[in-house]
Design an enzyme around this catalytic site. Sequence first.
Site, PDB file in Angstrom:
ATOM      1  N   SER A  11       0.839  -1.196   0.000  1.00  0.00           N
ATOM      2  CA  SER A  11       0.000   0.000   0.000  1.00  0.00           C
ATOM      3  C   SER A  11       0.869   1.239   0.000  1.00  0.00           C
ATOM      4  CB  SER A  11      -0.904   0.026   1.238  1.00  0.00           C
ATOM      5  OG  SER A  11      -1.450   1.334   1.376  1.00  0.00           O
ATOM      6  N   HIS A  36      -1.259  -1.132  -4.333  1.00  0.00           N
ATOM      7  CA  HIS A  36      -2.505  -0.823  -3.639  1.00  0.00           C
ATOM      8  C   HIS A  36      -2.560   0.680  -3.340  1.00  0.00           C
ATOM      9  CE1 HIS A  36      -5.963  -2.021  -1.104  1.00  0.00           C
ATOM     10  NE2 HIS A  36      -5.547  -1.079  -0.266  1.00  0.00           N
ATOM     11  N   ASP A  38      -4.732   3.680  -1.625  1.00  0.00           N
ATOM     12  CA  ASP A  38      -5.772   3.969  -0.637  1.00  0.00           C
ATOM     13  C   ASP A  38      -6.308   5.378  -0.825  1.00  0.00           C
ATOM     14  OD1 ASP A  38      -6.011   1.581   0.984  1.00  0.00           O
ATOM     15  OD2 ASP A  38      -3.928   1.952   1.533  1.00  0.00           O
ATOM     16  N   MET A  40      -8.949   8.170   0.229  1.00  0.00           N
ATOM     17  CA  MET A  40      -9.771   8.549   1.395  1.00  0.00           C
ATOM     18  C   MET A  40     -10.279   9.970   1.230  1.00  0.00           C
ATOM     19  SD  MET A  40      -7.440   7.018   4.468  1.00  0.00           S
ATOM     20  CE  MET A  40      -6.548   5.459   4.292  1.00  0.00           C
ATOM     21  N   HIS A  69      -8.405   1.208  -3.841  1.00  0.00           N
ATOM     22  CA  HIS A  69      -9.317   0.959  -2.715  1.00  0.00           C
ATOM     23  C   HIS A  69      -9.962   2.289  -2.355  1.00  0.00           C
ATOM     24  CE1 HIS A  69      -9.532  -0.216   1.862  1.00  0.00           C
ATOM     25  NE2 HIS A  69     -10.733  -0.084   1.320  1.00  0.00           N
ATOM     26  N   MET A  71     -12.122   4.517  -0.322  1.00  0.00           N
ATOM     27  CA  MET A  71     -12.787   4.735   0.975  1.00  0.00           C
ATOM     28  C   MET A  71     -13.455   6.100   0.894  1.00  0.00           C
ATOM     29  SD  MET A  71      -9.695   3.140   3.227  1.00  0.00           S
ATOM     30  CE  MET A  71      -8.551   3.278   1.865  1.00  0.00           C
ATOM     31  N   MET A 140     -11.492  -5.878   5.365  1.00  0.00           N
ATOM     32  CA  MET A 140     -10.744  -4.904   6.168  1.00  0.00           C
ATOM     33  C   MET A 140     -10.442  -5.519   7.527  1.00  0.00           C
ATOM     34  SD  MET A 140     -10.026  -2.136   4.498  1.00  0.00           S
ATOM     35  CE  MET A 140      -9.165  -1.507   5.951  1.00  0.00           C
ATOM     36  N   ASP A 176      -6.607  -6.534   4.259  1.00  0.00           N
ATOM     37  CA  ASP A 176      -5.987  -5.205   4.280  1.00  0.00           C
ATOM     38  C   ASP A 176      -6.019  -4.651   5.696  1.00  0.00           C
ATOM     39  OD1 ASP A 176      -5.109  -2.634   3.759  1.00  0.00           O
ATOM     40  OD2 ASP A 176      -6.800  -2.097   2.467  1.00  0.00           O
TER      41      ASP A 176
HETATM   42  C1  DX5 Z   1      -6.263   1.457   5.737  1.00  0.00           C
HETATM   43  C2  DX5 Z   1      -5.791   1.105   4.351  1.00  0.00           C
HETATM   44  C3  DX5 Z   1      -4.703   0.119   4.307  1.00  0.00           C
HETATM   45  C4  DX5 Z   1      -3.450   0.531   5.005  1.00  0.00           C
HETATM   46  C5  DX5 Z   1      -2.744  -0.675   5.490  1.00  0.00           C
HETATM   47  O1  DX5 Z   1      -7.407   2.219   5.657  1.00  0.00           O
HETATM   48  O2  DX5 Z   1      -6.874   0.570   3.594  1.00  0.00           O
HETATM   49  O3  DX5 Z   1      -4.403  -0.254   2.951  1.00  0.00           O
HETATM   50  O4  DX5 Z   1      -2.591   1.262   4.193  1.00  0.00           O
HETATM   51  O5  DX5 Z   1      -1.656  -0.260   6.237  1.00  0.00           O
HETATM   52  P1  DX5 Z   1      -0.895  -1.228   7.226  1.00  0.00           P
HETATM   53  O6  DX5 Z   1      -0.388  -2.377   6.397  1.00  0.00           O
HETATM   54  O7  DX5 Z   1       0.151  -0.371   7.774  1.00  0.00           O
HETATM   55  O8  DX5 Z   1      -1.912  -1.691   8.247  1.00  0.00           O
HETATM   56 ZN    ZN Z   2      -6.441  -0.313   1.516  1.00  0.00          ZN
END
Ligand code: DX5
Ligand code: ZN
Length: 226
Positions: A11, A36, A38, A40, A69, A71, A140, A176
Site C-alpha cells: 500500500s 494498492h 488507498d 480517502m 481501494h 474509501m 478490512m 488489508d
Molecule cells: C487502511 C488502508 C490500508 C493501510 C494498510 O485504511 O486501507 O491499505 O494502508 O496499512 P498497514 O499495512 O500499515 O496496516
Molecule cells: Zn487499503
Amino acid sequence: MSRQPLRIAPSILSADFARLGEEVRAIDAGGADYVHVDVMDGHFVPNITIGPLIVAAIRPHTQKVIDCHLMIAPADPYLAAFAQAGADIITVHAEAGPHLHRSLQAIRALGKRAGVAINPATPVSALAHVVDDIDLILIMSVNPGFGGQSFIAESYAKIRQARALIGGRPIDLEVDGGVTAANAGELAAAGADVLVAGTAVFSGNDPSTYAGRIAAIRNAAQTVQV
Ligand code: DX5
Ligand code: ZN
C-alpha cells in the site's frame, strides 16, 4: 476448489509521497504483484489522501496491477475518473452507498475489475447476493482510515467465510490492515490470496529493503498456503 497464486499488494499509503514514482518503481522491482492505492475522502473515513490525479501520475511507473481501494462516499461519481487514470481494479465499500450492485455494474462497464470492501463490523453475508458481480473481496482487518494499526483477529473468521462464499469463482480474496510476515501464513491458511501491506513494506522508506520485506511476507504465506 481453484486457488489463485498468492499476491502481495504493498500500500503506497506508507510510501514517501515526495518521491512517489521512485517508491512505486522500487516495489515493482521488489516483486510486488499489485500496487494498492488507498483513496480517502475525509467523510467516509476520517482521513484524506489521494485521488485520480495521483493514479494517473504513477501509472507510467509500473506495469503491475493498480488496485484502487476507494474509501469514499459516494463512490459512483468518481469511478470513471479512476478508470481513466489507469486503475485496473476499483474497489468500493459495501457501506459507502445504498446501491452496491449498481456500483459494481458501473465498474465492469468501464472495463475494470470490480471489488467490494467490507469494514470489520460488516458481515460477509452482505456480499451473498452480489458474489457473481464481484472480481475481488477485500476484508478490512483494521478500521479504514490509517496505516499502522493492529490486526483485528476476528478477521480470520471472516476470511474463512468469504473463501467459502467464493467457492470455485475466480475472485481475489484480499486482506488489508495490520498484515505482516508474522500473520501472513495464518491469513493464507484461512483463504486470503492477496495480502495488502503498508507499514510492513514501506516503514523507514528505504527502497533497498522492499524486496526482502515483500519476499518475507510471500514466503511466510506460501509456507502455510495449501
Ligand atoms: C487502511 C488502508 C490500508 C493501510 C494498510 O485504511 O486501507 O491499505 O494502508 O496499512 P498497514 O499495512 O500499515 O496496516
Ligand atoms: Zn487499503
